[in-house]
Design an enzyme around this catalytic site. Sequence first.
Site, PDB file in Angstrom:
ATOM      1  N   ASP A  28       3.018   2.296   2.428  1.00 29.07           N
ATOM      2  CA  ASP A  28       3.218   2.928   3.723  1.00 29.07           C
ATOM      3  C   ASP A  28       4.658   2.764   4.208  1.00 29.07           C
ATOM      4  O   ASP A  28       5.403   1.953   3.684  1.00 29.07           O
ATOM      5  CB  ASP A  28       2.222   2.369   4.730  1.00 29.07           C
ATOM      6  CG  ASP A  28       0.827   2.823   4.370  1.00 29.07           C
ATOM      7  OD1 ASP A  28       0.724   3.822   3.648  1.00 29.07           O
ATOM      8  OD2 ASP A  28      -0.137   2.180   4.783  1.00 29.07           O
TER       9      ASP A  28
ATOM     10  N   CYS B 240       0.806  -1.220   0.000  1.00 29.79           N
ATOM     11  CA  CYS B 240       0.000   0.000   0.000  1.00 29.79           C
ATOM     12  C   CYS B 240       0.836   1.266   0.000  1.00 29.79           C
ATOM     13  O   CYS B 240       0.299   2.361  -0.038  1.00 29.79           O
ATOM     14  CB  CYS B 240      -0.930   0.004   1.205  1.00 29.79           C
ATOM     15  SG  CYS B 240       0.005  -0.090   2.726  1.00 29.79           S
TER      16      CYS B 240
ATOM     17  N   CYS C  14       0.170  -5.491   6.827  1.00 33.14           N
ATOM     18  CA  CYS C  14       0.720  -4.362   7.585  1.00 33.14           C
ATOM     19  C   CYS C  14       1.703  -4.852   8.629  1.00 33.14           C
ATOM     20  O   CYS C  14       2.669  -4.151   8.966  1.00 33.14           O
ATOM     21  CB  CYS C  14      -0.385  -3.574   8.270  1.00 33.14           C
ATOM     22  SG  CYS C  14      -1.807  -3.282   7.227  1.00 33.14           S
TER      23      CYS C  14
ATOM     24  N   CYS D  84      -1.718   2.851   8.216  1.00 37.95           N
ATOM     25  CA  CYS D  84      -3.068   2.661   8.741  1.00 37.95           C
ATOM     26  C   CYS D  84      -3.041   2.311  10.221  1.00 37.95           C
ATOM     27  O   CYS D  84      -1.970   2.201  10.831  1.00 37.95           O
ATOM     28  CB  CYS D  84      -3.749   1.549   7.964  1.00 37.95           C
ATOM     29  SG  CYS D  84      -3.066  -0.077   8.336  1.00 37.95           S
TER      30      CYS D  84
HETATM   31  S1  FES Z   1      -2.990  -0.918   4.867  1.00 42.55           S
HETATM   32 FE1  FES Z   1      -1.427   0.458   4.559  1.00 42.55          FE
HETATM   33  S2  FES Z   1      -0.167   0.087   6.278  1.00 42.55           S
HETATM   34 FE2  FES Z   1      -1.887  -1.106   6.682  1.00 42.55          FE
END
Ligand code: FES
Lengths: 389, 127
Positions: free
Chosen positions: B37, B35, B104, B60
């Site tokens: 992140d 994603c 994640c 998230c």
């Molecule tokens: S969905 Fe992006 S870090 Fe969890």
Amino acid sequence: MKRIYLDHAATTPTDPRVVQAMIPYFSDIYGNPSSLHSFGQEARTAVETARNQIASFIMARPEEIVFTSGGAESDNAALKGIAYARREKGNHIITSAIEHHAILETCKFLEKQGFQITYIKVDPNGLVDPYDVKKAITERTILVSIMHANNEIGTIQPISEIGKIAKEAGIYFHTDAVQIFGHAPINVDELHVDLLSASAHKLYGPKGVGVLYIRKGTKFTPFLHGGDQERGRRASTHNVPGIVGFGAAVELAKEGMVQEAEKMTSLRNKLIKGILDSIEDTRLNGDPIKRLPSNANISVAYVEGESMLLYLDMEGIACSTGSACTSSSLEPSHVLTAIGLSHELAHGSLRFSLGKFTSEDEIDYVLDTLPGIIEKLRTMSPLYRKETR
Amino acid sequence: MEPYSEKVIDHIRNPRNMGSIENPDGVGKVGNTACGDIMELYIKVKDGVIIDAKFKTFGCGAAIATSSMVTELIKNKSIEEALKISNRAVAEALDGLPPIKMHCSVLAEDALKAAIEDYQKKASKNG
Ligand code: FES
């Protein structure tokens, strides 16, 4: 803790007056509108009354209104219904890059069936240029489908101009009006639309009922077979309470929507200005003027949307985000990407959507609460420090 | 989406060991390919034992909670013990994660591995 609902673009509370109108149609007037006896005829009258209410609201004829199960079904039925009916004539469909998934996924499905789809790009405010639609038309084009107002960023498209272009080219024109229906006047002739989708639960009506407007004379292949309801255009026993509720919601919208829009616009502007003024590195997404009165979509740099959403929820505030983390595909919002936002800014977006019951106190509470949340998340963010170093 | 467990919510609300360490002995900076992140993990090591850990995360709720939890799990653990901590162990310590949020926790494991690797590189250079 007080709870503040600012996610009206997802769904609205059913207006208590709508609920009152629906109640008799569960247990008292329960006949099947397709039955010939008096039980059935009472129910049929109710369905036809709702049909008239909705038709007159958009300046259409009652027989041009088809009841469906909601916005997604209306969108699916419109695209597939025209694609199948017109496949002899051509296989090309024009839509935009920022449509709702109910349109985009249907287009992907049709691509697998041999249809060609042109996805018109939008400008940084999310606007479709009607001239781009005109240029995309070929002799194989059978349908143009452009949404009236965007669900994420609230941008309102020049539907009437696009409709005119489609009409002059002799091509059917569909608009997904789910977000704007019941919030602004709609006239299907002025917009030059042949098909239009709407859903009751976005205008304080019940969930599970929608309409597809189909202009008289439009060639259309039904999506559901197995009954001659809706003049053979959609089989399935009518959702009588839902349809009655839709009609009641439209009646309330007729009375109230102009004033509601004025009130929401001023509260929304206060919200947008308040956020942009009090939190640095924030930006408004979508057109500042041509936008739904209810919509405030803001990107907050250096923080991720889901975490903002969770922190707001802990303070009783409900909104939504275009972050990749909340989508099952883990891609950030296709709408925010289409208007040119970086992955990170799309990731850090919040959508607040106001409703007719939203109060100034609620907006003030958001404005008091949000800066602290952002500050905390920014302290946590590895991006924040880097950028400010 | 399935709701987060109470423990996850607690770690989101009160993240443990948030921030960075000055002159850390090891830093792991990783990005989540799924994603996009980002997480940074800082460790302070003494006599082969992790005596302090801090994190920074852009991600998230699950990313915040797993970051927070991993710092808790590795504190006062030897490098060898810390290396055995998997993303599953972090998720379990949080009473589980919704299935679509399992990736994640990989971010946390990756950051831990990267921080230890960085520490070992520095240690071998100095030693
Ligand atoms: S969905 Fe992006 S870090 Fe969890």
